[in-house]
Scaffold this motif. Structure first.
Motif, PDB file in Angstrom:
ATOM      1  N   ASP A 243      83.878  36.503  94.589  1.00 65.04           N
ATOM      2  CA  ASP A 243      83.009  37.049  93.540  1.00 65.04           C
ATOM      3  C   ASP A 243      81.553  37.099  93.995  1.00 65.04           C
ATOM      4  O   ASP A 243      80.702  37.601  93.256  1.00 65.04           O
ATOM      5  N   ASN A 244      81.264  36.599  95.177  1.00 71.85           N
ATOM      6  CA  ASN A 244      79.880  36.619  95.656  1.00 71.85           C
ATOM      7  C   ASN A 244      79.663  37.567  96.827  1.00 71.85           C
ATOM      8  O   ASN A 244      78.609  37.550  97.452  1.00 71.85           O
ATOM      9  N   ASP A 253      74.159  36.679  95.716  1.00 74.75           N
ATOM     10  CA  ASP A 253      74.554  35.402  95.098  1.00 74.75           C
ATOM     11  C   ASP A 253      74.580  34.223  96.065  1.00 74.75           C
ATOM     12  O   ASP A 253      75.569  33.499  96.170  1.00 74.75           O
TER      13      ASP A 253
HETATM   14 MG    MG Z   1      78.273  34.404  91.761  1.00 75.02          MG
END
Ligand code: MG
Ligand code: AMP
Length: 481
Positions: A243-244, A253
């Motif tokens: 997710d990063n 992120d």
């Molecule tokens: Mg994140």
């Protein structure tokens, strides 16, 4: 600003509309005027930067939204995630007509906050603000930020800290984890979503015989190049969860990141990474692992006339290019840093010998590439316990450079070796002052890191140039942010 509000054209299941929730007593932190100019902010926009960067002012042209996505965190499927403390507040055109997302981090809780409070603290905002700027100035694709604001509102972490907000910019906030969420929970949206990703971010792929395969190959290529650049700069992202990582290969992120100082390939900057999954040396293989996870989500997009097994093989084939692409860029960049010709058969070996010295002698990565560039060989040798090892290296190094155009090689070195990186203790000092409402150190570091390849004796301080003595405790960095 020139708006290109396109994310909300996607099906409504992919986000949640809501307004930012401002913090009490918002006040100016730092503003990146040059970036605002690139983003075509009007004089009026610039005048109201504090209101914009603190969630007090939003735009009629874009209804703020939190995106939903999922992800693998530390190697485990984490299910639904999403913008738990950030909102996309605009998509605007920059001077090159490229669409840039404005994402306000710390803007309050959303349906995706899980147990979190939706806030960001001043400490982590300053770290991300300065690092995004540093990475961009080093030529590493990355998110950046137009500005950040502090506040008078307390936010509880291990201790009570000050709440803050940052207006992050990125060419893309679509993460590998977006595909994971859609494939897992709303598979029917996958074709349309993928099509939009290609149209928006890889329009050239539309001309390919198989646009989805071309798209996959491009995402893989850009991620490999980005990670090669991280390795060359000594940057450790810290939380390379799926997710990063985004689909355009620009750094995103990076909370518990670090720029490596003493050369320790197995260095863990993030103290929440108990297993050492995201050490500096693991980054290339974790990139591969993440892309492999991601490719699985493209399997359902098998075209009607395609044999399913063939489709899987063709997707897997795209990933075969990851390692050679990474190595090509890493090796080329390393020869530049070393001042060695990239075509010479012994250049890579010689560079490895230098890195082994940095590792065994625990020498600073950035500082010693600068010494090599300045031909301060004696200074490096004086720092070595095993001086013979250094002499052997130097003999090989000089023999490769003999009969080469050393002026040209030296010019390459000067472009590849930063004088300044953002060391944890530098950021820490700026944070401690900012927590007392003094942003002068943020300003100094911002200016210094704007031109990392240029010596700035009038601006630098000794602490910028090397690691802290080894008996001084390191700044502790964790996921807490
Ligand atoms: Mg994140
Ligand atoms: P990160 O590891 O920082 O990328 O965050 C992982 C997930 O947790 C993302 O979905 C974030 O939006 C969410 N998150 C992190 N910190 C907070 C917070 N303080 N409040 C709400 N959500 C958060």
């Amino acid at each position: 600003m020139h708006f290109n509000s396109r994310y909300s054209l996607l099906p409504a299941k992919l986000y949640h509309h809501q307004q930012p929730l401002p913090l009490k007593g918002a006040k100016a932190g730092h503003f990146n005027t040059a970036l605002a100019d690139q983003l075509q902010w009007s004089e009026e926009d610039k005048k109201s930067w504090v209101e914009i960067c603190s969630g007090q002012k939003t735009f009629a042209e874009f209804e703020p939204l939190a995106m939903v996505y999922a992800g693998h965190q530390f190697g485990q499927w984490a299910g639904q995630l999403g913008d738990g403390r950030g909102l996309l507040i605009a998509q605007i055109l920059d001077q090159n007509n490229q669409t840039i997302d404005l994402h306000l981090k710390g803007a309050g809780s959303t349906p995706y906050s899980r147990m979190g409070d939706g806030r960001a603290v001043l400490r982590s905002v300053i770290r991300e603000y300065l690092a995004g700027h540093a990475l961009n100035s080093l030529g590493i694709p990355s998110s950046n930020a137009v500005g950040f604001t502090s506040s008078e509102q307390g936010v509880q972490r291990e201790k009570l800290e000050l709440g803050a907000m940052m207006l992050r910019t990125s060419d893309c906030h679509i993460r590998l984890g977006h595909f994971e969420w859609i494939n897992q929970y709303q598979g029917n949206l996958l074709p349309e979503f993928t099509q939009k990703c290609i149209e928006w971010h890889y329009p050239d792929c539309l001309k390919a015989e198989q646009p989805i395969l071309a798209f996959a190959a491009q995402v893989i290529q850009r991620t490999a190049v980005m990670i090669a650049k991280w390795q060359l700069a000594g940057f450790a992202h810290g939380v390379m969860n799926t997710d990063n990582l985004n689909i355009t290969g620009s750094t995103l992120d990076f909370g518990p990141y670090g720029f490596m100082e003493r050369f320790r390939p197995n260095w863990i900057n993030n103290h929440s990474d108990y297993q050492g999954r995201y050490t500096y040396q693991q980054q290339p293989s974790i990139g591969h692992w993440n892309l492999w996870q991601w490719l699985n989500n493209l399997i359902p997009l098998c075209p009607a006339h395609y044999e399913k097994e063939q489709w899987k093989e063709d997707l897997a084939q795209c990933l075969e290019h990851y390692e050679p692409t990474f190595l090509e860029h890493y090796k080329f960049g390393l020869s530049q840093k070393m001042g060695l010709p990239s075509f010479h058969q012994d250049s890579f070996d010689c560079a490895m010998a230098f890195l082994r010295i940095l590792q065994s002698e625990q020498l600073d990565y950035t500082q010693n590439f600068i010494r090599l560039q300045n031909k301060e060989y004696e200074a490096i040798k004086d720092d070595c316990l095993d001086r013979h090892q250094f002499e052997l290296f130097l003999t090989q190094y000089e023999s490769i450079r003999d009969h080469q155009d050393t002026d040209a090689l030296d010019a390459e070195m000067a472009k590849a070796n930063p004088q300044y990186i953002l060391r944890n203790h530098m950021a820490q000092k700026a944070i401690e002052l900012a927590e007392r409402n003094d942003f002068s150190e943020v300003e100094r570091l911002f200016t210094l890191l704007s031109q990392p390849f240029t010596q700035q004796p009038e601006l630098e301080s000794t602490a910028d140039l090397g690691p802290l003595p080894s008996d001084v405790p390191e700044v502790m960095v964790s996921c807490s942010s």
